[in-house]
Design an enzyme around this catalytic site. Structure first.
Site, PDB file in Angstrom:
ATOM      1  N   LYS A 200      76.765 -70.019  -3.906  1.00  0.00           N
ATOM      2  CA  LYS A 200      76.285 -70.124  -2.628  1.00  0.00           C
ATOM      3  C   LYS A 200      75.970 -71.762  -2.227  1.00  0.00           C
ATOM      4  O   LYS A 200      75.079 -72.332  -2.956  1.00  0.00           O
ATOM      5  CB  LYS A 200      74.860 -69.583  -2.267  1.00  0.00           C
ATOM      6  CG  LYS A 200      74.337 -69.806  -0.909  1.00  0.00           C
ATOM      7  CD  LYS A 200      73.105 -68.879  -0.764  1.00  0.00           C
ATOM      8  CE  LYS A 200      72.429 -68.952   0.575  1.00  0.00           C
ATOM      9  NZ  LYS A 200      71.100 -67.817   0.600  1.00  0.00           N
ATOM     10  N   LYS A 254      79.737 -67.809  -0.768  1.00  0.00           N
ATOM     11  CA  LYS A 254      79.617 -68.039   0.605  1.00  0.00           C
ATOM     12  C   LYS A 254      79.347 -69.728   0.764  1.00  0.00           C
ATOM     13  O   LYS A 254      79.169 -70.318  -0.116  1.00  0.00           O
ATOM     14  CB  LYS A 254      78.538 -67.209   1.287  1.00  0.00           C
ATOM     15  CG  LYS A 254      77.273 -67.835   0.789  1.00  0.00           C
ATOM     16  CD  LYS A 254      75.871 -66.831   1.031  1.00  0.00           C
ATOM     17  CE  LYS A 254      75.623 -67.220   2.365  1.00  0.00           C
ATOM     18  NZ  LYS A 254      73.896 -66.593   2.434  1.00  0.00           N
TER      19      LYS A 254
HETATM   20  C1  PBG Z   1      68.811 -66.701   2.688  1.00  0.00           C
HETATM   21  C2  PBG Z   1      70.069 -66.247   3.095  1.00  0.00           C
HETATM   22  C3  PBG Z   1      70.846 -67.061   4.052  1.00  0.00           C
HETATM   23  C4  PBG Z   1      72.051 -66.424   4.252  1.00  0.00           C
HETATM   24  C5  PBG Z   1      72.014 -65.259   3.530  1.00  0.00           C
HETATM   25  N1  PBG Z   1      70.669 -65.138   2.700  1.00  0.00           N
HETATM   26  C6  PBG Z   1      70.612 -68.240   4.463  1.00  0.00           C
HETATM   27  C7  PBG Z   1      69.975 -69.504   3.715  1.00  0.00           C
HETATM   28  O1  PBG Z   1      70.501 -69.672   2.428  1.00  0.00           O
HETATM   29  O2  PBG Z   1      69.197 -70.320   4.516  1.00  0.00           O
HETATM   30  C8  PBG Z   1      73.025 -66.913   5.375  1.00  0.00           C
HETATM   31  C9  PBG Z   1      73.802 -66.071   6.052  1.00  0.00           C
HETATM   32  C10 PBG Z   1      74.624 -66.448   7.170  1.00  0.00           C
HETATM   33  O3  PBG Z   1      74.350 -67.543   7.765  1.00  0.00           O
HETATM   34  O4  PBG Z   1      75.191 -65.536   7.757  1.00  0.00           O
HETATM   35  N2  PBG Z   1      68.469 -66.254   1.385  1.00  0.00           N
END
Ligand code: PBG
Length: 330
Positions: A200, A254
């Site tokens: 991520k 992601k």
């Molecule tokens: C938080 C989380 C995030 C997303 C999924 N889980 C945001 C972040 O890390 O700040 C983002 C998903 C999206 O933007 O669609 N744990």
């Protein structure tokens, strides 16, 4: 091999729809799509998220009324995110582990009504903390790795006990996959899937999501001390390998479209099923592009999703899941 076929004509295999259909390498099926859904406490609420056209924050009753449509679209799993009232948040995300947390009862109810719909839940503290970070902070203001892992393992256990089929840690703390698997197993939740957000990136494409769960603050938030640096790809494979050996069942990568190289790379190195997450900012971009006439929405969306399949994703989390399944895949 090595010889040049001088009379090769590539266009022979592109000349008509039937031959293009026959030779197509990659396809998309509804069962490969996972729909993210935002859930809040309360009754009779269905509020559209400003930056995500067509996406809503639902109260439980409204969500239960919507889910038959999700099932009949052929979607097999939803990814559920809690939207917590501001006054219930604090620096430590205490409400996450509270037995009063509306989310646990909601999970139970969803599984009672829809036993055949897979329910995946994010494991992170950002919907619960005032600062919006995914964990608790140490004295210096950095996210405290080991304390956070501890809390998240407890939270994951409560989610599993409520009936979640899959828990998906998205916090990027070190060591959390092994800790959560062990915690789940000791509590007897041996069937609960552990889906790791293994790669991520610290991305700028999460904006609309953060606005939806209220984890944005005025200064903006940087998660660069725990999410991956987008200049790097080597460590992505290391992450995936470690999660594989720590007991993850599936891997999430992601964001989506800007990270196709990462998906392809991880796919070659680790045998677990990969889920690509087309994140909120990507969805917003595609909606905005279509709104100004840059392209047709469904055509561009489908192309972007097939690109993730081509890069090696077996499944895709996308805000367009239900819509694409209904309008493009049958
Ligand atoms: C938080 C989380 C995030 C997303 C999924 N889980 C945001 C972040 O890390 O700040 C983002 C998903 C999206 O933007 O669609 N744990």
């Amino acid at each position: 091999m090595g010889q040049i076929i001088t009379n090769k004509r590539f266009r022979r295999l592109r000349q008509s729809a039937w031959v293009r259909e026959m030779v197509a390498e990659n396809h998309l099926l509804p069962e490969q799509l996972i729909q993210p859904i935002f859930l809040c406490d309360g009754h009779a609420l269905q509020k559209e998220i400003e930056a995500l056209p067509g996406q809503f924050v639902y109260s439980l009753d409204q969500l239960l009324a919507y889910l038959p449509q999700v099932e009949s679209a052929g979607i097999k799993m939803i990814a559920l995110f809690p939207v917590v009232q501001q006054q219930l948040k604090d620096a430590n995300g205490t409400y996450a582990l509270s037995s009063d947390n509306f989310f646990f009862a909601a999970i139970q109810s969803i599984k009672q009504h829809f036993p055949n719909l897979g329910l995946m839940v994010d494991v992170a503290l950002d919907p619960y903390t005032l600062h919006g970070h995914d964990g608790v902070l140490d004295a210096a203001g950095d996210v405290d790795n080991d304390k956070t892992v501890h809390l998240l393992a407890d939270y994951a256990k409560l989610l599993a006990a409520s009936g979640a089929d899959a828990v998906a840690p998205s916090d990027m703390m070190d060591g959390r996959i092994a800790a959560i698997r062990q915690h789940l197993d000791i509590a007897g939740h041996t069937k609960t899937l552990l889906v790791s957000y293994t790669v991520k990136y610290a991305s700028h494409f999460y904006g609309p999501f953060r606005a939806a769960v209220g984890s944005t603050n005025k200064e903006g938030i940087s998660k660069a001390t725990y999410q991956l640096d987008y200049r790097n790809s080597t460590e992505a494979v290391e992450h995936a390998r470690q999660d594989y050996f720590s007991g993850a069942d599936m891997l999430i990568i992601k964001p989506g479209m800007p990270y196709l190289d990462i998906m392809q790379h991880v796919k070659q190195e680790v045998p677990l099923p990969i889920i690509g997450y087309q994140v909120s900012g990507e969805y917003a971009m595609l909606c905005a592009g279509a709104a100004v006439g840059a392209f047709n929405y469904h055509a561009a969306m489908l192309e972007s999703l097939i690109a993730l399949r081509r890069a090696g994703c077996r499944m895709i989390i996308t805000y367009a899941a239900v819509d694409i399944a209904i309008n493009c895949l049958r």
